[in-house]
Structure formats: C-alpha cells, structure tokens
Write a protein that holds these residues in place. Sequence first.
Motif, PDB file in Angstrom:
ATOM      1  N   CYS A 147       0.675  -1.344   0.181  1.00 36.01           N
ATOM      2  CA  CYS A 147      -0.307   0.076  -0.398  1.00 36.01           C
ATOM      3  C   CYS A 147       0.668   1.363   0.189  1.00 36.01           C
ATOM      4  CB  CYS A 147      -0.851   0.205   0.983  1.00 36.01           C
ATOM      5  SG  CYS A 147      -2.218  -1.334   1.301  1.00 36.01           S
ATOM      6  N   ARG A 180      -5.042   2.377   0.253  1.00 37.26           N
ATOM      7  CA  ARG A 180      -4.919   2.044  -0.688  1.00 37.26           C
ATOM      8  C   ARG A 180      -6.047   2.823  -1.657  1.00 37.26           C
ATOM      9  NH1 ARG A 180      -2.113  -3.213  -2.863  1.00 37.26           N
ATOM     10  NH2 ARG A 180      -3.593  -3.459  -4.712  1.00 37.26           N
ATOM     11  N   CYS A 183      -8.849  -0.726  -3.636  1.00 37.21           N
ATOM     12  CA  CYS A 183      -9.268  -2.077  -2.515  1.00 37.21           C
ATOM     13  C   CYS A 183      -9.985  -2.538  -2.629  1.00 37.21           C
ATOM     14  CB  CYS A 183      -8.892  -1.141  -0.909  1.00 37.21           C
ATOM     15  SG  CYS A 183      -8.802  -3.027   0.363  1.00 37.21           S
ATOM     16  N   TYR A 213      -9.242  -2.442   7.981  1.00 33.40           N
ATOM     17  CA  TYR A 213      -9.439  -1.951   6.611  1.00 33.40           C
ATOM     18  C   TYR A 213     -10.992  -0.329   6.807  1.00 33.40           C
ATOM     19  CZ  TYR A 213      -7.938  -5.908   3.894  1.00 33.40           C
ATOM     20  OH  TYR A 213      -6.904  -6.895   3.810  1.00 33.40           O
TER      21      TYR A 213
END
Length: 358
Positions: A147, A180, A183, A213
């Motif tokens: 990332c 990111r 993602c 996340y």
Amino acid sequence: MSRFAVAKDCVLGSLETIVAELLQAKQKFRRKSLWNVRNPFRPGSKEEQMVVWLTGARRGAWKDFVSGDKGDAIDLVAFGLQGHVDDGTRMTALEWIEDRFGLRSMDKGRREQLAAEARAKLKAAEATDQKRRKTSIDRARKFFFACHPTVIGTPAAAYLSARNAPIERVPNLGRSLRYRRDCEYWRAEGKPRMPAMIAAMVDVAGKIGACHYTFLRPDGSDKAVVEKAKLMFPETSGLVIRLTNGPSGLSAEDAAAQGVSGICGLVEGIEDGLSAAIAAPDLRMWSCGSLSGFRSVPDHAAVSGWVVFKDNDWGKRQAQEQFDLAIARLKSFRKPVEVISMPADWGKDVNDAIRSGW
C-alpha cells in the motif's frame, strides 16, 4: 477412555456436519476459526449472537452471547437437541451420539480404534488450519507493505480531518497507517474496488498479523456506502493497531530495549485513538479494532499502565460482560488501569466527544 470422551471425539471429528444439522446453520457467517449460528430455540435470534469455535483447543466449544448459555461439544449436541443443557440432556446427547456413530454395539477395541481415528482427524484439521493461518498472515503483511506508505495527502487524510482527527496534528505518529486507492471490497458481489485506509494490526513483538480496512468514498468525505465499511482480515486475537509512539517517540520495541515505559491509551476505533492522541500527547495510543479486541490486548514492557477509553454504546449486557472481562485481564498484568467513560451527551466515543466540543 470414558463413554463421554469417545463421544466427544466423534463430535469433534464431524463438528461442521453436526452444527449444520442440529442448529440449521447456513454458510453465511462461517469463517475458518468460528461459525456464527442462530439459536433455533430463541425466536428472533440472529446469527451474530451465537458462535461455535471450529479450530484449535476450543474446537466444539460454543456460546450464546444473549442468554449466556455455553459449553463443550457434548453440551452443543445437548443444546441442539433440546434447547438447554443439564445432566439429563447430556445423557440424551450421549445416547444420540453413540447411536449416530454406531458406538453402542462396539467392543472395547473398536471404540479405541474409532477414538484414535477421530483424534488423528482432529490433529490433521488443526495442522491444515495452522497452514491456512500462516498463509493468511503472510498475505496480510504483503498487502500492507504494497500500500501507499502514508495517508498524508490522500482521501484517507481527508476522511480523518472530517472526523476531527487531522493526521498532520497527531504527535509521534507510528507507522501503522497506509492508503490503498483500489482496495477490493470482498463482501459485495463483483468485489468492487474503492479507496481504503489500511492499518497494520501487530502482535506483542510488533509483527503484522492482520490488516484493518476502512473503506472510503472517493473524496474521503466519509466512509464508503457499503454493508460494512470497516473490516479486518484475518483473525485479530492478540493484535493491536499501534497508532502513536507516545512522548518518547520510540516504537514499543525500541522503548523497551532502552528501558523507557509510559502509559498506553486503549481505544476501540482508529479515529478515537488519533483524536485522543491529539488531546493527550503524553499517552502512547493503541487501537483494538473492536470491542472483542480488548479481551486479548498483549502486555508490553514499554507500557507502565493503561488508560482505557470506554465507548458509551456498550450498554448491552453481553458487551458489558466482555468489557469487564477485558479490564480484569488488564489488571492481571499488575499495572495501573484507569477507565474513562464517555457521557452519553458527549457522543458514543472519544472522537464524538471531541467533535462535539467537550
């Protein structure tokens, strides 16, 4: 071996089949380490309210977080058959298991053979699970380091600013947050890609074991409009997100090596931790990722005491029970522990309280 020991081995060897049969469990909430199931004896029961562990030493254990009912694999069969566990239903469960696996007419040699086969099957399943866990952890580590190395200047920074936790103002920021832009959101059909803030969840040695996340809208103005905007992968027990390094500016490992220790603040969410770090820069700040994460926070030589920020939406009995157990465990480290609860009119957590101007 006793009748109960032989029967338990048989249940553990065919656990998934028995869970599906007795609890009418579907695959929706089944994971590698556990299976969320519905209590068929309680109207309106939801899958997330009852769990059966599928791996390790806890395989076959279960708990209903609403009623508090729990037990081992024999109790699971007793509950699945009759909706409660006592001496009578355990005997019924034993007879059901013996009948199902043809144990009643077996001689001693055949019983021992079957028990050995069940143990071998369980051992093989555990070995397979260990291999799976290692693969998943390796995947999480590789993903994190692939990332973007900082959230500054990204939609993730915009999101944090909108949550009154501007990343530029966080003192002694650690290296746990990355970004990111594409993602994969694996819970939706088609697995769409969207921006996400990625946080490393590490073990007591500082080694990455999972990722947290936070899926975002393209401009970072808020979380993405999805079923669940915050996810974690893989298992997160014993892991934390080390958000800041406290006033020393040293990582936990470097601080411990130099004999430096200080108070560590514990929060549930990332935004809470960053907000608290700005308001109280004298704390090293860690996020647990979820309420259940408080139950497995690892002790560390760099921590001399704990300040736990308690959300005020943990009013449900099972949530309060989890929190109380977590605090008792922290106190077992024989270090000072202080709990700070957010008044309801300040918001549900630290971040809400700061945003409301307390």
